[in-house]
Write a protein that holds these residues in place. Structure first.
Motif, PDB file in Angstrom:
ATOM      1  N   LYS A 295      15.473 -14.782  83.724  1.00  0.00           N
ATOM      2  CA  LYS A 295      16.605 -15.123  83.070  1.00  0.00           C
ATOM      3  C   LYS A 295      16.517 -15.487  81.908  1.00  0.00           C
ATOM      4  CE  LYS A 295      19.035 -16.719  87.198  1.00  0.00           C
ATOM      5  NZ  LYS A 295      19.412 -18.122  88.143  1.00  0.00           N
ATOM      6  N   LYS A 296      15.297 -15.712  81.435  1.00  0.00           N
ATOM      7  CA  LYS A 296      14.793 -16.198  79.912  1.00  0.00           C
ATOM      8  C   LYS A 296      14.040 -15.190  79.341  1.00  0.00           C
ATOM      9  CE  LYS A 296      14.032 -21.049  81.269  1.00  0.00           C
ATOM     10  NZ  LYS A 296      13.385 -22.189  81.233  1.00  0.00           N
ATOM     11  N   SER A 297      14.033 -13.980  79.746  1.00  0.00           N
ATOM     12  CA  SER A 297      13.430 -12.486  79.349  1.00  0.00           C
ATOM     13  C   SER A 297      11.991 -12.941  79.268  1.00  0.00           C
ATOM     14  CB  SER A 297      13.920 -12.310  77.678  1.00  0.00           C
ATOM     15  OG  SER A 297      15.315 -12.241  77.832  1.00  0.00           O
ATOM     16  N   GLY A 298      11.452 -13.536  80.117  1.00  0.00           N
ATOM     17  CA  GLY A 298      10.079 -13.704  80.432  1.00  0.00           C
ATOM     18  C   GLY A 298       9.362 -13.007  81.341  1.00  0.00           C
ATOM     19  N   LYS A 299       8.209 -13.310  81.808  1.00  0.00           N
ATOM     20  CA  LYS A 299       7.697 -12.396  82.965  1.00  0.00           C
ATOM     21  C   LYS A 299       6.678 -13.272  83.512  1.00  0.00           C
ATOM     22  CE  LYS A 299       6.369  -8.635  84.939  1.00  0.00           C
ATOM     23  NZ  LYS A 299       7.296  -7.863  85.725  1.00  0.00           N
ATOM     24  N   VAL A 300       6.498 -12.842  84.814  1.00  0.00           N
ATOM     25  CA  VAL A 300       5.468 -13.770  85.888  1.00  0.00           C
ATOM     26  C   VAL A 300       4.298 -12.675  86.259  1.00  0.00           C
ATOM     27  CG1 VAL A 300       4.790 -14.531  88.038  1.00  0.00           C
ATOM     28  CG2 VAL A 300       7.083 -15.330  86.705  1.00  0.00           C
ATOM     29  N   ALA A 301       3.213 -12.726  86.163  1.00  0.00           N
ATOM     30  CA  ALA A 301       2.308 -11.862  86.586  1.00  0.00           C
ATOM     31  C   ALA A 301       1.154 -12.652  87.671  1.00  0.00           C
ATOM     32  CB  ALA A 301       1.244 -11.436  85.474  1.00  0.00           C
ATOM     33  N   LEU A 302       0.724 -11.952  88.529  1.00  0.00           N
ATOM     34  CA  LEU A 302      -0.401 -12.562  89.379  1.00  0.00           C
ATOM     35  C   LEU A 302      -1.546 -11.802  89.304  1.00  0.00           C
ATOM     36  CD1 LEU A 302       1.838 -12.320  92.741  1.00  0.00           C
ATOM     37  CD2 LEU A 302       1.705 -14.245  91.099  1.00  0.00           C
ATOM     38  N   CYS A 303      -2.916 -12.453  89.278  1.00  0.00           N
ATOM     39  CA  CYS A 303      -3.912 -11.842  89.177  1.00  0.00           C
ATOM     40  C   CYS A 303      -4.920 -12.106  90.274  1.00  0.00           C
ATOM     41  CB  CYS A 303      -4.562 -12.029  87.630  1.00  0.00           C
ATOM     42  SG  CYS A 303      -4.872 -13.616  87.591  1.00  0.00           S
ATOM     43  N   CYS A 304      -6.022 -11.358  90.371  1.00  0.00           N
ATOM     44  CA  CYS A 304      -7.217 -11.659  91.026  1.00  0.00           C
ATOM     45  C   CYS A 304      -6.840 -11.926  92.466  1.00  0.00           C
ATOM     46  CB  CYS A 304      -7.964 -12.855  90.516  1.00  0.00           C
ATOM     47  SG  CYS A 304      -8.439 -12.790  89.115  1.00  0.00           S
ATOM     48  N   LEU A 305      -5.772 -10.865  93.322  1.00  0.00           N
ATOM     49  CA  LEU A 305      -5.496 -11.188  94.509  1.00  0.00           C
ATOM     50  C   LEU A 305      -6.414 -10.688  95.387  1.00  0.00           C
ATOM     51  CD1 LEU A 305      -2.825 -11.264  92.724  1.00  0.00           C
ATOM     52  CD2 LEU A 305      -1.594 -10.299  94.956  1.00  0.00           C
ATOM     53  N   ASN A 306      -6.820 -11.235  96.655  1.00  0.00           N
ATOM     54  CA  ASN A 306      -7.518 -10.534  97.590  1.00  0.00           C
ATOM     55  C   ASN A 306      -6.676  -9.451  98.463  1.00  0.00           C
ATOM     56  OD1 ASN A 306      -6.291 -11.522  99.711  1.00  0.00           O
ATOM     57  ND2 ASN A 306      -7.230 -13.596  99.932  1.00  0.00           N
ATOM     58  N   ARG A 307      -7.366  -8.668  98.915  1.00  0.00           N
ATOM     59  CA  ARG A 307      -6.739  -7.667  99.646  1.00  0.00           C
ATOM     60  C   ARG A 307      -5.677  -7.781 100.503  1.00  0.00           C
ATOM     61  NH1 ARG A 307      -9.599  -3.815 104.037  1.00  0.00           N
ATOM     62  NH2 ARG A 307      -9.316  -5.748 105.084  1.00  0.00           N
ATOM     63  N   TYR A 308      -5.707  -9.012 101.311  1.00  0.00           N
ATOM     64  CA  TYR A 308      -4.786  -9.352 102.227  1.00  0.00           C
ATOM     65  C   TYR A 308      -3.604  -9.859 101.377  1.00  0.00           C
ATOM     66  CZ  TYR A 308      -2.237 -12.707 104.990  1.00  0.00           C
ATOM     67  OH  TYR A 308      -1.319 -13.467 105.655  1.00  0.00           O
ATOM     68  N   VAL A 309      -3.619 -10.763 100.349  1.00  0.00           N
ATOM     69  CA  VAL A 309      -2.522 -11.016  99.731  1.00  0.00           C
ATOM     70  C   VAL A 309      -1.908 -10.044  98.914  1.00  0.00           C
ATOM     71  CG1 VAL A 309      -1.863 -12.899  97.653  1.00  0.00           C
ATOM     72  CG2 VAL A 309      -3.485 -13.377  99.451  1.00  0.00           C
ATOM     73  N   LYS A 310      -2.530  -9.323  98.141  1.00  0.00           N
ATOM     74  CA  LYS A 310      -2.100  -7.904  97.590  1.00  0.00           C
ATOM     75  C   LYS A 310      -1.267  -7.216  98.262  1.00  0.00           C
ATOM     76  CE  LYS A 310      -3.558  -4.675  94.096  1.00  0.00           C
ATOM     77  NZ  LYS A 310      -4.804  -4.009  93.369  1.00  0.00           N
ATOM     78  N   GLU A 311      -1.578  -6.890  99.629  1.00  0.00           N
ATOM     79  CA  GLU A 311      -1.081  -6.075 100.550  1.00  0.00           C
ATOM     80  C   GLU A 311       0.321  -6.651 100.690  1.00  0.00           C
ATOM     81  OE1 GLU A 311      -2.935  -5.186 104.410  1.00  0.00           O
ATOM     82  OE2 GLU A 311      -4.473  -4.066 103.493  1.00  0.00           O
ATOM     83  N   ILE A 312       0.468  -8.009 101.051  1.00  0.00           N
ATOM     84  CA  ILE A 312       1.772  -8.653 101.036  1.00  0.00           C
ATOM     85  C   ILE A 312       3.030  -8.328  99.997  1.00  0.00           C
ATOM     86  CG2 ILE A 312       2.953 -10.800 101.307  1.00  0.00           C
ATOM     87  CD1 ILE A 312       0.462 -11.769 102.803  1.00  0.00           C
ATOM     88  N   PHE A 313       2.346  -8.493  98.713  1.00  0.00           N
ATOM     89  CA  PHE A 313       3.324  -8.054  97.537  1.00  0.00           C
ATOM     90  C   PHE A 313       3.305  -6.600  97.491  1.00  0.00           C
ATOM     91  CE2 PHE A 313       1.753 -12.115  96.449  1.00  0.00           C
ATOM     92  CZ  PHE A 313       3.030 -13.005  96.004  1.00  0.00           C
ATOM     93  N   GLU A 314       2.452  -5.743  97.892  1.00  0.00           N
ATOM     94  CA  GLU A 314       2.715  -4.537  98.034  1.00  0.00           C
ATOM     95  C   GLU A 314       3.699  -4.073  98.852  1.00  0.00           C
ATOM     96  OE1 GLU A 314      -1.079  -2.766  97.667  1.00  0.00           O
ATOM     97  OE2 GLU A 314      -1.391  -2.618  95.416  1.00  0.00           O
TER      98      GLU A 314
END
Length: 118
Positions: free
Chosen positions: A70-89
Motif C-alpha cells: 500500500k506504501k509502494s514498498g516491498k517485502v522479501a524473504l531470504c535464506c529459506l530452508n527447503r521446507y519453508v521455501k516449499e510452503i511459499f512456492e
C-alpha cells in the motif's frame, strides 16, 4: 525464538532464529508493525535460522506484504530452508513476496524493485 532487527541502506533487515511457536507469533507481528508504523517501505526477512513455519507466522508475513505494498514498498524473504521455501512456492506467495537465496540478493531485489516503482 530470537528476533533481531537492523537497518541497512534504507532496508529493514529482520532475522529470526529458532522455532517459531504459535504463541511467539505476536512478538514477530509486533516487530513488523513497529517497522511499518515508522513508515519504512522495504523489509528483508532472513528465515535461514527458522526451523519450521507455523500458519500464524505465515499470516504475519502476508499481512506485512499487504501493508507495505500500500506504501509502494516491498517485502522479501531470504535464506529459506527447503521446507519453508516449499510452503511459499506451493501457496503461490512468490507473486506477492520476493524470495531470495541470500541476504545480498534479497537486498538487490528490494533495491531494484523499489526504484522501479518510485
Amino acid at each position: 525464538m530470537i528476533i533481531t532487527q537492523e537497518e541497512r541502506g534504507g532496508i529493514v533487515y529482520v532475522t529470526i532464529r529458532g522455532g517459531m511457536e504459535t504463541e511467539l507469533a505476536p512478538e514477530f507481528e509486533k516487530t513488523i508493525r513497529g517497522i511499518f508504523d515508522s513508515d519504512r517501505r522495504r523489509l528483508l526477512v532472513d528465515l535461514g535460522g527458522l526451523e519450521y513455519l507455523r500458519s500464524s507466522v505465515l499470516r504475519v508475513i502476508l499481512s506485512a506484504a499487504k501493508q507495505v505494498s500500500k506504501k509502494s514498498g516491498k517485502v522479501a524473504l531470504c535464506c529459506l530452508n527447503r521446507y519453508v521455501k516449499e510452503i511459499f512456492e506451493l501457496n503461490c506467495f512468490r507473486e506477492t513476496i520476493a524470495i531470495a537465496d541470500s541476504c545480498e540478493s534479497g537486498i538487490e531485489e528490494l533495491s531494484g524493485r523499489l526504484n522501479a516503482v518510485v
